[in-house]
Design a protein around this motif. Structure first.
Motif, mmCIF file in Angstrom:
data_model
loop_
_atom_site.group_PDB
_atom_site.id
_atom_site.type_symbol
_atom_site.label_atom_id
_atom_site.label_comp_id
_atom_site.label_asym_id
_atom_site.label_seq_id
_atom_site.Cartn_x
_atom_site.Cartn_y
_atom_site.Cartn_z
ATOM 1 N N LEU A 17 0.842 -1.188 0.000
ATOM 2 C CA LEU A 17 0.000 0.000 0.000
ATOM 3 C C LEU A 17 0.878 1.239 0.000
ATOM 4 C CD1 LEU A 17 -2.680 -0.956 2.650
ATOM 5 C CD2 LEU A 17 -3.127 -0.430 0.267
ATOM 6 N N SER A 18 0.401 2.295 -0.638
ATOM 7 C CA SER A 18 1.117 3.566 -0.578
ATOM 8 C C SER A 18 1.034 4.069 0.865
ATOM 9 C CB SER A 18 0.508 4.575 -1.550
ATOM 10 O OG SER A 18 -0.837 4.840 -1.223
ATOM 11 N N PRO A 19 2.007 4.869 1.311
ATOM 12 C CA PRO A 19 1.998 5.351 2.700
ATOM 13 C C PRO A 19 0.730 6.110 3.076
ATOM 14 C CG PRO A 19 4.128 5.741 1.723
ATOM 15 C CD PRO A 19 3.220 5.275 0.607
ATOM 16 N N ASP A 20 0.097 6.766 2.119
ATOM 17 C CA ASP A 20 -1.139 7.477 2.424
ATOM 18 C C ASP A 20 -2.360 6.572 2.344
ATOM 19 O OD1 ASP A 20 -1.444 7.107 -0.301
ATOM 20 O OD2 ASP A 20 -1.377 9.241 -0.799
ATOM 21 N N ARG A 21 -2.137 5.281 2.039
ATOM 22 C CA ARG A 21 -3.166 4.243 1.986
ATOM 23 C C ARG A 21 -4.218 4.499 0.926
ATOM 24 N NH1 ARG A 21 -5.461 3.802 7.642
ATOM 25 N NH2 ARG A 21 -6.783 2.362 6.526
ATOM 26 N N ARG A 22 -3.885 5.282 -0.092
ATOM 27 C CA ARG A 22 -4.844 5.572 -1.151
ATOM 28 C C ARG A 22 -4.729 4.598 -2.314
ATOM 29 N NH1 ARG A 22 -3.908 11.541 -2.577
ATOM 30 N NH2 ARG A 22 -5.343 10.982 -4.230
ATOM 31 N N TYR A 23 -3.581 3.922 -2.456
ATOM 32 C CA TYR A 23 -3.362 3.042 -3.605
ATOM 33 C C TYR A 23 -2.776 1.708 -3.181
ATOM 34 C CZ TYR A 23 -3.897 7.536 -5.848
ATOM 35 O OH TYR A 23 -4.382 8.758 -6.222
ATOM 36 N N LEU A 24 -3.189 0.675 -3.884
ATOM 37 C CA LEU A 24 -2.641 -0.665 -3.715
ATOM 38 C C LEU A 24 -1.804 -0.951 -4.955
ATOM 39 C CD1 LEU A 24 -2.468 -3.496 -2.402
ATOM 40 C CD2 LEU A 24 -4.601 -4.043 -3.606
ATOM 41 N N PHE A 25 -0.523 -1.241 -4.754
ATOM 42 C CA PHE A 25 0.381 -1.592 -5.847
ATOM 43 C C PHE A 25 0.658 -3.090 -5.784
ATOM 44 C CE2 PHE A 25 1.313 2.806 -4.907
ATOM 45 C CZ PHE A 25 1.498 3.386 -6.154
ATOM 46 N N PHE A 26 0.823 -3.720 -6.935
ATOM 47 C CA PHE A 26 1.202 -5.130 -6.970
ATOM 48 C C PHE A 26 1.781 -5.465 -8.328
ATOM 49 C CE2 PHE A 26 -3.232 -4.721 -8.068
ATOM 50 C CZ PHE A 26 -3.375 -5.504 -9.210
ATOM 51 N N CYS A 27 2.532 -6.544 -8.376
ATOM 52 C CA CYS A 27 3.113 -7.050 -9.621
ATOM 53 C C CYS A 27 2.300 -8.243 -10.079
ATOM 54 C CB CYS A 27 4.546 -7.515 -9.408
ATOM 55 S SG CYS A 27 5.663 -6.207 -8.933
ATOM 56 N N ASN A 28 2.226 -8.424 -11.378
ATOM 57 C CA ASN A 28 1.587 -9.611 -11.914
ATOM 58 C C ASN A 28 2.197 -9.880 -13.280
ATOM 59 O OD1 ASN A 28 -0.864 -10.914 -13.590
ATOM 60 N ND2 ASN A 28 -0.959 -11.527 -11.448
ATOM 61 N N ARG A 29 2.843 -11.033 -13.387
ATOM 62 C CA ARG A 29 3.486 -11.443 -14.647
ATOM 63 C C ARG A 29 4.412 -10.356 -15.182
ATOM 64 N NH1 ARG A 29 -0.626 -15.320 -17.900
ATOM 65 N NH2 ARG A 29 -1.075 -16.642 -16.115
ATOM 66 N N TRP A 30 5.262 -9.842 -14.306
ATOM 67 C CA TRP A 30 6.308 -8.867 -14.610
ATOM 68 C C TRP A 30 5.788 -7.462 -14.873
ATOM 69 C CZ3 TRP A 30 10.334 -11.057 -12.834
ATOM 70 C CH2 TRP A 30 10.483 -12.426 -12.971
ATOM 71 N N ASP A 31 4.494 -7.250 -14.787
ATOM 72 C CA ASP A 31 3.947 -5.911 -14.939
ATOM 73 C C ASP A 31 3.561 -5.386 -13.560
ATOM 74 O OD1 ASP A 31 4.089 -5.707 -17.769
ATOM 75 O OD2 ASP A 31 2.295 -6.957 -17.939
ATOM 76 N N ILE A 32 3.590 -4.072 -13.406
ATOM 77 C CA ILE A 32 3.223 -3.442 -12.142
ATOM 78 C C ILE A 32 1.865 -2.779 -12.327
ATOM 79 C CG2 ILE A 32 3.843 -1.677 -10.458
ATOM 80 C CD1 ILE A 32 6.770 -2.161 -11.362
ATOM 81 N N TYR A 33 0.980 -3.040 -11.376
ATOM 82 C CA TYR A 33 -0.362 -2.485 -11.415
ATOM 83 C C TYR A 33 -0.610 -1.646 -10.172
ATOM 84 C CZ TYR A 33 -1.334 -6.034 -14.965
ATOM 85 O OH TYR A 33 -1.315 -6.798 -16.097
ATOM 86 N N TRP A 34 -1.579 -0.764 -10.288
ATOM 87 C CA TRP A 34 -2.042 -0.058 -9.112
ATOM 88 C C TRP A 34 -3.538 0.155 -9.243
ATOM 89 C CZ3 TRP A 34 -1.412 5.853 -8.686
ATOM 90 C CH2 TRP A 34 -1.486 6.451 -9.933
ATOM 91 N N VAL A 35 -4.200 0.210 -8.121
ATOM 92 C CA VAL A 35 -5.647 0.350 -8.064
ATOM 93 C C VAL A 35 -5.972 1.168 -6.824
ATOM 94 C CG1 VAL A 35 -5.972 -1.808 -6.780
ATOM 95 C CG2 VAL A 35 -7.820 -0.963 -8.206
ATOM 96 N N SER A 36 -7.101 1.854 -6.854
ATOM 97 C CA SER A 36 -7.523 2.611 -5.684
ATOM 98 C C SER A 36 -7.705 1.661 -4.511
ATOM 99 C CB SER A 36 -8.840 3.340 -5.976
ATOM 100 O OG SER A 36 -9.361 3.891 -4.792
ATOM 101 N N ALA A 37 -7.231 2.051 -3.357
ATOM 102 C CA ALA A 37 -7.378 1.228 -2.159
ATOM 103 C C ALA A 37 -8.819 1.217 -1.662
ATOM 104 C CB ALA A 37 -6.426 1.713 -1.068
ATOM 105 N N LYS A 38 -9.693 1.967 -2.315
ATOM 106 C CA LYS A 38 -11.109 1.940 -1.951
ATOM 107 C C LYS A 38 -11.690 0.539 -2.117
ATOM 108 C CE LYS A 38 -11.996 6.770 -2.952
ATOM 109 N NZ LYS A 38 -12.712 7.730 -3.778
ATOM 110 N N ILE A 39 -11.068 -0.248 -2.986
ATOM 111 C CA ILE A 39 -11.537 -1.621 -3.173
ATOM 112 C C ILE A 39 -11.457 -2.406 -1.866
ATOM 113 C CG2 ILE A 39 -9.324 -2.578 -3.925
ATOM 114 C CD1 ILE A 39 -11.037 -4.283 -5.912
#
Length: 136
Positions: free
Chosen positions: A99-121
């Protein structure tokens, strides 16, 4: 080669979270980031900076190439993990969530790509019983 890819992915995730930090974040210096050196008894690392009460409400983790979220129940026990991979329609693969330090975004890797999504999920998936005890 695979190890290098994981390192690169982790480096980008750490760098991405670093740049989202607020300017009033305390400066962490020295070999233990301003903390006393570790002893033989486990202690919470950097309370209020790295280890905050908000991060004890839920856990985001990968297991067997899937991304999961688990929430604390009213009794303090961990609830049944919820499959985020299914919710986000992700293929199987190593995830390395953070999670980003401000807890607004979730980052993760998948099959060598980096993704991010709103932490609202995370809040959307939070079970009703866990919402009652949430401090957010």
């Amino acid at each position: 080669m695979k190890g290098t890819g994981y390192f690169n992915c982790l480096f980008v995730l750490v760098t991405a979270t670093w740049f989202t930090q607020q300017s009033d974040f305390p400066k962490l210096t020295g070999p233990y980031l301003g903390q006393k050196p570790p002893g033989m008894t486990p202690e919470v690392f950097a309370p209020g900076i790295v280890s905050t009460p908000e991060f004890r409400e839920y856990s985001i983790f990968d297991f067997k190439d899937r991304l999961y979220a688990s929430f604390r129940t009213a009794t303090g026990a961990w609830g049944t993990p919820i499959d985020l991979s299914q919710r986000l329609n992700l293929p199987e693969g190593e995830m390395l969530p953070t999670l980003s330090p401000d807890r607004r975004y979730l980052f993760f890797c998948n099959r060598w790509d980096i993704y991010w999504v709103s932490a609202k999920i995370i809040d959307e998936l939070r079970p009703t019983e866990a919402r009652k005890g949430a401090s957010r």
